[in-house]
Design an enzyme around this catalytic site. Structure first.
Site, PDB file in Angstrom:
ATOM      1  N   GLY A 472       0.816  -1.211   0.000  1.00 29.66           N
ATOM      2  CA  GLY A 472       0.000   0.000   0.000  1.00 29.66           C
ATOM      3  C   GLY A 472       0.845   1.254   0.000  1.00 29.66           C
ATOM      4  CB  ALA A 515      11.894   2.863  -1.664  1.00 28.69           C
ATOM      5  NE  ARG A 618      17.747   9.936  -7.097  1.00 32.88           N
ATOM      6  CZ  ARG A 618      18.247  10.858  -7.929  1.00 32.88           C
ATOM      7  NH1 ARG A 618      17.451  11.736  -8.471  1.00 32.88           N
ATOM      8  NH2 ARG A 618      19.527  10.872  -8.215  1.00 32.88           N
ATOM      9  CG  LEU A 620      12.790   6.827  -4.997  1.00 33.19           C
ATOM     10  CD1 LEU A 620      12.722   5.399  -4.495  1.00 33.19           C
ATOM     11  CD2 LEU A 620      13.848   6.969  -6.088  1.00 33.19           C
ATOM     12  N   GLY A 692      14.890   5.274   2.934  1.00 27.79           N
ATOM     13  CA  GLY A 692      13.507   4.880   3.191  1.00 27.79           C
ATOM     14  C   GLY A 692      12.698   6.061   3.682  1.00 27.79           C
ATOM     15  N   GLY A 694       9.012   5.183   4.690  1.00 29.27           N
ATOM     16  CA  GLY A 694       7.735   4.649   5.160  1.00 29.27           C
ATOM     17  C   GLY A 694       7.434   4.876   6.625  1.00 29.27           C
ATOM     18  CD  GLU A 695       9.546   1.270   9.506  1.00 22.38           C
ATOM     19  OE1 GLU A 695       9.127   0.267  10.087  1.00 22.38           O
ATOM     20  OE2 GLU A 695      10.738   1.426   9.228  1.00 22.38           O
TER      21      GLU A 695
END
Lengths: 734, 326
Positions: A472, A515, A618, A620, A692, A694-695
């Site tokens: 997700g 990622a 970076r 994405l 990363g 996400g967190e």
């Protein structure tokens, strides 16, 4: 061909910035979005499979002991019931992230209430559910279960090696300013929207399972180990995952139970956990008790730093909520004590839930930092700015990048931060006390080995394949963008296929590493393809420009189909996480700024504004990255104000095992979330120079809210979540 | 979920007859179906009353008659209710979600069952679910439980919002029985205290079906529904108060207050209304009202906070109702 890169040193080539397609970083909509909103994206339990039987798990109603008898006859004559299965190929606990081997399988040895002990299989779900309810189980119950997680005196063991430098006690006693405070957090549940579910099929040789999982390369091994099969005879399919948040890093009980049943019965079997089972039988985030000791000189520079946590887990589990993970590198202080003790409890497995470590570690640390700023009498932003070390304070290695100051300044400016020391109870609007608070965000940058295959077809389109999952987060989209940028293709001409363990093993989704790790594997495969195209044009990769399906060298352009002449080019990228973490401390950073209102009568808290400024290397895809940060900030609101799984202290079951009583923030709890991404290139992070994300958005977020509550009404709470009852206990009625 | 028989009532008498034989009436099913899936409720039969002519909101004397099957959404959106009984619209909108309110009905909302954690957990004793098995909430985790009117058998609360407003409005429940019998019961007397029979939430007898709720003439005055909860929406009340207060020349001309989440029923105490009526508003008066509300209040540990919280919220509501908005 396989192109391999081991991340042992910074990759300064920055190849992505040399590309000209212009798709990397763009805020593209998710490629899988239309399929998800129209319902054509199938989740694990949604496959229509002929002759599929339905299994329902039966779970233990004691906290510790042994199943002495299962009266199968009590249900076998019920309509539609096919079998009752209870054996040691089933799993009694969920596997920890990255385990790669079966979790505990002794289902008849009960270690916690809610432990799966049997599976009832029937023709229909309703028949199986009713029979599961009827199944008579006899127990021998032990009287030494340890279930009171809040008991002061619990035997503990130390997790890993504590960090002890200098003399913290002396630093505290000699400090110009010091705080010594203890924060607590309660158990959290990942609470993914899609419950854990599996459909297993067995053809006599190969076990194929549609499941909802985050890291297939490990999950295959975990399931193979449970079943006693060779990993090559196990295939997992998770093309769409309705949220994982850590709870699907390892296999949960449904995966092995469905598999055992399919093998034993010779027909497909589906097992879907009920919402209550998702709470009671998969995984919790441990409750934590965290003592923070901060010593500062008269200028507010840290001279001592202590972060000591007590967490819990089942006996035999190696995972200990790593609350000090960010404390290792974030702030200075030559006198340091960092340690984590684990209490052994008969409560369900504690494991990775939404940014294990920093999520609850940072909210406690940032509360303590705010307390220190108050004691010193300086702006809490200024306190952070004065405490940005030049090198990792314990390991004495450099930071790969250190953009915390930029985040603090950018966030403060965007939010309109009122500079200066906090003076609580300064603003009242009717019944509401208004205040602002801030916190640092940080999360370690993790990498994991990953492979991906990229194929350039004769028609000039490309396909990416990896067993990587998209839980997700936008993985389909960003992997497509990396390939499209590297190969000069329109994003519509790149097909991304994920979530099939027969594809090359990606990193899986976890620890925010998906990622930078699997993205790097895609990047490497594309570099291989570029090199082969360059060879056809008798030039170097650097001389080759790929854009909109054309290859251009020295002013001459050729369409890719003309260049490929019917050939297909396939390359595998193999990214290894390497040894770079020995040489650099690498992390994502950010800063939170929030305004809250606290009701003077009821103690209800409303988050009115919430700004986050983040750096993650970076970017994405600007849109999916911002969405990830927003999701983290919503988690932060939950962690600050509403979320706690409560265990009955007498019996060890979760009292609130559903989404009605486990309070995840609802839309009305969440204000407009203002996220700004500060652009960065970090050559030590990955060949993409990306990290990363996400967190990151949760790591410290709840601390900012707690600090804002203090600024609003003068109440300093240290026991999360800050529910209205706790606030009114400290807040005088108007 | 256990297998059950299902039939659709053809008329009210049919429904009452089936209900008398043990069938559970089902309308929106927003609560009953969940409880059946968990086997908290295990009816042998359901009687679907959705096709009975029990919809519509009609003028009835000086008041309104709200049909049993009027959805919560429709009731809260009705122009007359919004204008003349805003406390009711506000209470309904403070509960559940859009989706639930679209399905939930007036009668079903009145009959919703407690959210006691132990009532929901069929592995645990519960006198309400399994009479005589004991009360697990006593001595357990009881943050959402009763501080008023509880018994040794049960400390559960009635969880709803709508009924609290109906108590403040002194509405009446219209009930049909077998063989064309009918009776009316004030909402204030509809729900029960647990006593030694907590399995009975309300006074409905087997074979009785709610047909409507009657609202008296519009009471005028200021209407307030205040609900304190753990998150902003989709959470049950920790404390709620419905108040209808009319002021006249600086004094409280009339007051009608009802309280949610404090007891096994929406709590109404005429003595509080009487104490306030005719008095000039003051903090001392509000404290006296809170004293009266909370005399005999008993915490169970995790819900001790409800006692000070109820006092604070009552004060906030009365200040707002009598003109002082802070």
């Amino acid at each position: 061909m396989t192109r391999t890169l081991s991340m042992d040193q910074p990759d300064d080539r920055n190849r992505l910035d040399a590309m000209v397609q212009g798709v990397i970083g763009k805020p593209l909509d998710r490629l899988d979005g239309p399929a998800k909103v129209t319902g054509s994206a199938l989740y694990a339990a949604e496959y229509a499979i002929d002759n599929c039987a339905e299994g329902v798990l039966v779970t233990a109603t004691i906290a510790k002991g042994e199943v002495t008898a299962i009266d199968e006859a009590s249900v076998l004559n019920m309509p539609g019931v096919i079998a009752v299965i209870s054996n040691d190929r089933m799993t009694a606990r969920a596997a920890q992230g990255g385990a790669g081997e079966s979790p505990v399988r002794k289902v008849r040895q009960v270690a916690y209430r809610g432990q799966p002990i049997a599976l009832v299989v029937a023709e229909t779900f309703e028949q199986a559910r009713e029979a599961a309810k009827r199944l008579q189980i006899t127990y021998r119950e032990d009287d030494d279960a340890v279930i009171d997680q809040h008991a002061r005196a619990l035997p503990t063991e130390t997790s890993g090696e504590p960090t002890i430098q200098g003399n913290l006690d002396r630093a505290i006693s000699e400090a110009a300013h010091a705080v010594d405070v203890t924060y607590t957090t309660e158990c959290h549940n990942s609470a993914p929207m899609e419950p854990h579910a599996s459909i297993a099929q067995w053809d006599g040789t190969t076990l194929t399972v549609h499941a909802s999982l985050q890291m297939l390369k490990y999950n295959v091994k975990e399931l193979a180990d449970s079943m006693g099969l060779a990993p090559e005879n196990v295939r997992l399919l998770s093309p769409y995952v309705g949220g994982g948040f850590g709870s699907k890093l390892g296999i949960s009980a449904d995966v092995a139970a469905a598999s055992v049943a399919a093998i034993e019965l010779g027909r497909p079997v589906r097992v879907v956990l009920s919402r209550q089972q998702v709470f009671q039988s998969v995984m919790r985030r441990s409750e934590t008790t965290q003592r923070l000791r901060l010593a500062a000189d008269s200028e507010g520079r840290l001279t001592g730093f202590g972060h000591e946590g007590r967490v819990s887990n089942l006996p035999g589990e190696s995972f200990a909520e790593p609350v000090t993970q960010a404390s290792e590198y974030l702030y200075p202080g030559e006198n340091r004590t960092l340690r984590i003790d684990v209490a052994r409890l008969n409560l369900l497995t504690a494991g990775s839930v939404r940014a294990p470590g920093e999520a609850v570690g940072m909210q406690a640390l940032e509360g303590a930092m705010d307390e220190l700023a108050v004691i010193i009498g300086i702006d809490p932003v200024e306190l952070r700015l004065r405490n940005i070390p030049d090198r990792h304070p314990a390991k004495d290695i450099p930071y790969s990048s250190r953009p915390l100051a930029e985040c603090l300044k950018t966030g403060a400016e965007r939010f309109g931060w009122d500079v200066g020391p906090r003076r609580p109870c300064h603003t009242r609007e009717g019944e509401w006390w208004i205040g602002t608070g801030m916190a640092t965000a940080t999360r370690v940058h993790n990498l994991n080995e990953a492979e991906a295959r990229v194929t350039l077809y004769p028609d000039g389109t490309a396909a990416v394949a990896s067993d990587m999952t998209d839980i997700g987060t936008g993985t389909y989209t960003i992997l497509g963008q990396i390939a499209a940028e590297m190969l000069g293709l329109d994003i519509k001409d790149v097909l991304v296929r994920l979530g099939d363990s027969s594809f090359p093993p990606g990193s899986g989704s976890g620890g925010s590493w998906g990622a930078p790790s699997t993205g790097s594997a895609v990047f490497l495969a594309c570099e291989g393809i570029r090199e082969r195209l360059a060879k056809r044009l008798d030039c170097t990769d650097e001389e080759l420009t790929l854009k909109d399906g054309f290859a251009t060298v020295r002013g001459q352009s050729i369409a890719l189909p003309d260049l490929l002449k019917g050939d297909e080019i396939e390359e595998v990228g193999h990214f290894k996480d390497g040894a770079i973490s020995d040489s650099f401390s690498s992390a994502m950073y950010g800063a939170f700024f929030t305004e809250v209102a606290v009701n003077a009568y009821s103690g209800e808290v409303r988050v009115r504004r919430f700004t986050g400024a983040f750096v993650c290397g970076r970017v994405l895809n600007e849109k999916t990255a911002i969405s990830q940060c927003m999701g983290g900030m919503v988690w932060g609101i939950g962690s600050a104000l509403t979320e706690e799984n409560i265990f009955d202290k007498r019996h060890g079951h979760i009292v609130n095992p559903d989404l009605a009583e486990y309070h995840i923030p609802v839309s009305l709890d969440v204000p407009h979330l203002d996220v700004v991404l500060v652009d960065e290139r970090d050559p030590a992070a990955s060949p993409l120079q990306a990290k990363g994300v996400g967190e990151l958005g949760i790591c410290g977020a709840a601390g900012a809210i707690g600090n804002a509550i203090h600024d609003a009404c003068g109440v300093r709470l240290r026991s999360f979540p800050f529910t209205p009852d706790k606030i009114i206990a400290e807040l005088e009625a108007p | 979920m256990r297998p059950f028989a299902y039939s659709r009532a053809t008329d009210l008498d049919h429904a009452a007859r089936l209900a008398g034989d043990g069938a559970r009436p089902i309308a929106g099913g927003t609560n009953l179906l969940d409880l059946m899936k968990l086997e908290v409720e295990t009816p042998d039969a359901l009687v679907d009353i959705n096709r009975l002519p029990l919809g519509g909101i009609e003028t009835h004397g000086d008041g309104l008659r709200i049909g049993a099957l009027v959805s919560n959404s429709a009731c809260a959106a009705d122009e007359r209710i919004r204008r003349d009984y805003p406390v009711l619209a506000r209470a309904i909108l403070a509960g559940a979600t859009f989706q639930l309110r679209n399905m939930a009905t007036t009668a079903g909302n009145l009959c919703q069952r407690t959210r006691c954690y132990y009532f929901y957990n069929t592995d645990m004793p519960c006198n309400k679910r399994a009479p005589g098995s004991g009360c697990s909430a006593i001595g357990g985790f009881n943050r959402i439980h009763a501080i008023l009117g509880a018994s040794d058998a049960c400390i559960a609360t009635y969880p709803g919002d709508m009924a609290v407003a109906l108590c403040a409005l002194d509405a009446t429940v219209e009930i049909a029985g077998r063989d064309g019998q009918a009776r009316s019961v004030p909402v204030r007397a509809f729900h029960r205290l647990p006593g030694d029979a907590p399995e009975r939430d309300n006074i409905l007898e087997p074979g009785e079906v709610i047909t409507a709720v009657m609202l008296p003439a519009p009471p005028g005055g200021k209407h307030i529904y205040r609900k304190v909860r753990d998150r902003s929406s989709y959470a049950f009340a920790l404390v709620s108060i419905a108040a209808v207060v009319r002021m006249d020349r600086g004094a409280i001309a009339s007051a009608s207050l009802a309280f949610g989440a404090l007891a096994h029923k929406p709590w109404h105490d005429t003595r509080i209304d009487d104490l306030l009526t005719g008095q000039a508003p003051s903090d001392a008066l509000f404290d006296a009202a809170a004293d009266r509300l909370l005399e005999g209040a008993t915490g169970q540990g995790a819900n001790d906070f409800k006692i000070p919280m109820a006092r604070r919220i009552l004060k906030a509501v009365l200040r707002e109702a009598t003109g002082d908005a802070t």
